[in-house]
Design an enzyme around this catalytic site. Structure first.
Site, PDB file in Angstrom:
ATOM      1  N   ASP A   1     -14.357 -28.578  19.684  1.00 59.18           N
ATOM      2  CA  ASP A   1     -14.300 -29.741  20.558  1.00 59.18           C
ATOM      3  C   ASP A   1     -15.402 -29.673  21.622  1.00 59.18           C
ATOM      4  OD1 ASP A   1     -13.060 -32.087  21.128  1.00 59.18           O
ATOM      5  OD2 ASP A   1     -11.177 -31.222  21.812  1.00 59.18           O
ATOM      6  N   ASP A   2     -16.295 -30.663  21.643  1.00 57.64           N
ATOM      7  CA  ASP A   2     -17.293 -30.806  22.725  1.00 57.64           C
ATOM      8  C   ASP A   2     -18.307 -29.663  22.798  1.00 57.64           C
ATOM      9  OD1 ASP A   2     -15.443 -32.819  23.241  1.00 57.64           O
ATOM     10  OD2 ASP A   2     -15.452 -32.552  25.393  1.00 57.64           O
TER      11      ASP A   2
ATOM     12  N   CYS B   1     -14.291 -38.024  21.013  1.00 57.38           N
ATOM     13  CA  CYS B   1     -13.522 -37.228  20.042  1.00 57.38           C
ATOM     14  C   CYS B   1     -12.949 -38.039  18.884  1.00 57.38           C
ATOM     15  CB  CYS B   1     -12.375 -36.496  20.729  1.00 57.38           C
ATOM     16  SG  CYS B   1     -12.887 -35.525  22.143  1.00 57.38           S
TER      17      CYS B   1
ATOM     18  N   HIS C   1      -8.012 -36.300  15.854  1.00 53.67           N
ATOM     19  CA  HIS C   1      -7.614 -36.474  17.239  1.00 53.67           C
ATOM     20  C   HIS C   1      -6.150 -36.891  17.216  1.00 53.67           C
ATOM     21  CE1 HIS C   1      -8.609 -37.035  21.503  1.00 53.67           C
ATOM     22  NE2 HIS C   1      -7.685 -37.967  21.473  1.00 53.67           N
TER      23      HIS C   1
ATOM     24  N   ASP D   1     -17.404 -31.922  17.180  1.00 54.85           N
ATOM     25  CA  ASP D   1     -17.262 -33.388  17.076  1.00 54.85           C
ATOM     26  C   ASP D   1     -18.383 -34.130  17.801  1.00 54.85           C
ATOM     27  OD1 ASP D   1     -16.217 -32.672  19.577  1.00 54.85           O
ATOM     28  OD2 ASP D   1     -14.371 -33.840  19.368  1.00 54.85           O
ATOM     29  N   HIS D   2     -18.995 -33.509  18.802  1.00 54.46           N
ATOM     30  CA  HIS D   2     -20.158 -34.069  19.514  1.00 54.46           C
ATOM     31  C   HIS D   2     -20.559 -33.039  20.551  1.00 54.46           C
ATOM     32  CE1 HIS D   2     -17.110 -34.833  22.490  1.00 54.46           C
ATOM     33  NE2 HIS D   2     -16.457 -35.584  21.620  1.00 54.46           N
TER      34      HIS D   2
END
Length: 523
Positions: free
Chosen positions: A11-12, A50, A104, A300-301
């Protein structure tokens, strides 16, 4: 027969990793995975948020096709009954398993992480997850707060643990079960950190003395940045420690010393994540599964760490859209391990010295929407067909394209592109691949919901095209009632030339003729 799949999504996580050339971070286990993998240094998410990003890469469709730009709709109801990557593996005889944050949670995955469509058994969520936003961070006043910067003593946490520790334990348990049942598996493991709050075991701070932490190279808001492109990082402002700083909205900078603390804690959270990944991969070795399991590692990014005066995701810049992406394929990215040899011995970030070099690395621009066809091809399944221009009614197709052919050729060829490929797709053309990302806004200037506008409030969509040598972004009128973008009504534009502006600080949109870019992005 066929290969198993271990799919790790973080995540992130932007690529602050040793294997991506970061000199400060301690990430020996992820770097060791990279040393046995093909690493993509130019991989991009389709939206820096997300839920939209995850639904996009898990279905192989872009946000305009999933119609998810926020958190509040389920694609099977709202857009089309699209098959997902794990569902496709399940339908092809795999046991599919989800641990942690893969889809998510919430409406956007039908409050079930898309079970039973995507997964063979109900997904596992760590019990400690519900405490993520509790007041568990001890402040200077000795009291507990809901802070952004949140190093903790794990023994004092509810249950004496943290979500990612629980997810690693469960994933290891499942690997051992799979070993004994000898069934082909697709195991997805979703780690929470370094998503905010930056809550991690406090000993990881020791790896990053504050005096070694610099500010972002460009911590100011660029002069020519259109206001619509700026994200005001509301989620950060709402944390107790940031709120106490009373920073002016939307452009007021955070104090330098606090910027350094955020960066320090982000790095510490990455090293904590690295330990989890190391334990998981070491368990793959222990279960003697390293020689028949494909491992994918991605995020995810990204997440902005003060660049352009911005924090968090919610933008089209590389810092928000670029992700780590690597594929370990036994016998393809590595020569097959000798029986019983360890591929992934656990490395302790507190004592491990020395980096490792990626096995192979490609500078080709690739997109997360390509994960689905790529993994299908690598596992020897039929590659889902390319989607037609409009595909709401098509259950199985992909808007990405398999990048499997980039894995098994030497670096020299990777850079040249490959001629005469037999499947007649565009891979034999010399056209430079581009990555498309997009981000919605409710207004031309930053306001309270600019970061995360709900569908009904979206008025502008920023479509962004990233090639090796430029990023071109158009902010155009958008109508949420019929999901239409009007490229005749351009609110603002951005153009960054990567060769002389790698950090994307100097927008040259207004002094460049961009007809060529415009035609390419509209197509």
């Amino acid at each position: 027969d066929g290969m198993n799949v271990l799919f790790i999504v973080v995540d992130d996580l932007r690529p602050v990793l040793g294997c991506y050339g970061d000199k400060l971070v301690k990430s020996p286990n992820i770097d060791q995975l990279a040393s046995q993998s093909m690493v993509f240094s130019n991989a991009y998410a389709q939206q820096a948020l997300c839920a939209p990003s995850r639904v996009s890469f898990l279905t192989g469709r872009r946000p305009d096709t999933t119609r998810l730009y926020d958190f509040y709709s389920y694609w099977r109801v709202h857009a089309g009954n699209y098959s997902t990557m794990p569902q496709y593996f399940k339908e092809n005889g795999y046991i599919t398993l989800s641990v942690g944050k893969v889809f998510h949670p919430g409406v956007s995955s039908n409050y079930s992480d898309d079970y039973p469509y995507s997964w063979s058994i109900p997904p596992f969520h760590p019990s400690a997850e519900k405490h993520e936003n509790d007041k568990t961070c001890r402040g200077k006043d000795g009291k507990l707060h809901a802070n952004l910067v949140c190093p903790v003593n794990v023994t004092e946490m509810p249950g004496g643990t943290l979500p990612d520790i629980q997810s690693t334990e469960e994933a290891i348990h499942l690997l051992n079960v799979m070993k004994t049942t000898r069934q082909k598996f697709f195991l997805a493991v979703g780690y929470h950190k370094p998503h905010i709050p930056l809550r991690y075991p406090q000993e990881f701070l020791k790896l990053y003395p504050l005096e070694n932490i610099t500010l972002a190279p460009d911590p100011w808001v660029p002069k020519k940045l259109p206001s619509v492109a700026y994200n005001p990082w509301m989620d950060i402002r709402q944390r107790d420690d940031v709120e106490a700083l009373n920073v002016s909205f939307p452009y007021g900078p955070l104090p330098d010393d606090f910027q350094r603390r955020i960066r320090q804690s982000y790095y510490a959270a990455v090293s904590y994540l690295d330990v989890q990944v190391g334990l998981l991969l070491s368990a793959l070795d222990d279960a003697e599964l390293s020689d028949n399991t494909i491992v994918v590692f991605t995020a995810d990014h990204g997440w902005s760490l003060g660049e352009h005066g911005e924090w968090a995701k919610y933008s089209n810049f590389d810092v928000a859209t670029r992700v780590p992406l690597m594929f370990y394929v036994p016998g393809v990215t590595t020569s097959p391990a000798s029986q019983g040899a360890r591929v992934f011995p656990y490395l302790d970030p507190f004592s491990h010295i020395g980096g490792s070099v990626p096995q192979g690395h490609s500078k080709k621009v690739v997109e997360l929407v390509s994960l689905f066809p790529t993994l299908a091809e690598l596992a020897g399944l039929q590659v889902p067909p390319a989607c037609p221009k409009v595909s709401f009614g098509v259950v199985l197709c992909t808007e990405g394209r398999s990048i499997a052919h980039y894995l098994n050729i030497s670096e020299g060829e990777v850079e040249q592109g490959r001629e005469g490929s037999d499947d007649g797709t565009e891979r034999c053309s010399n056209e430079e691949p581009v990555a498309l990302s997009q981000y919605p806004r409710p207004a031309d200037t930053p306001q309270w919901n600019s970061d995360k506008p709900r569908l009904k409030d979206i008025r502008i969509m920023g479509y962004s095209m990233r090639a090796n040598d430029y990023r071109y972004t158009l902010w155009v009128q958008f109508d949420p009632s019929n999901f239409s973008a009007d490229f005749k009504n351009v609110h603002a534009g951005e153009l960054y030339m990567m060769d002389n502006d790698p950090n994307q600080d100097y927008n040259v949109y207004n002094n460049t003729s961009h007809g060529w870019f415009f035609k390419k992005i509209v197509d």
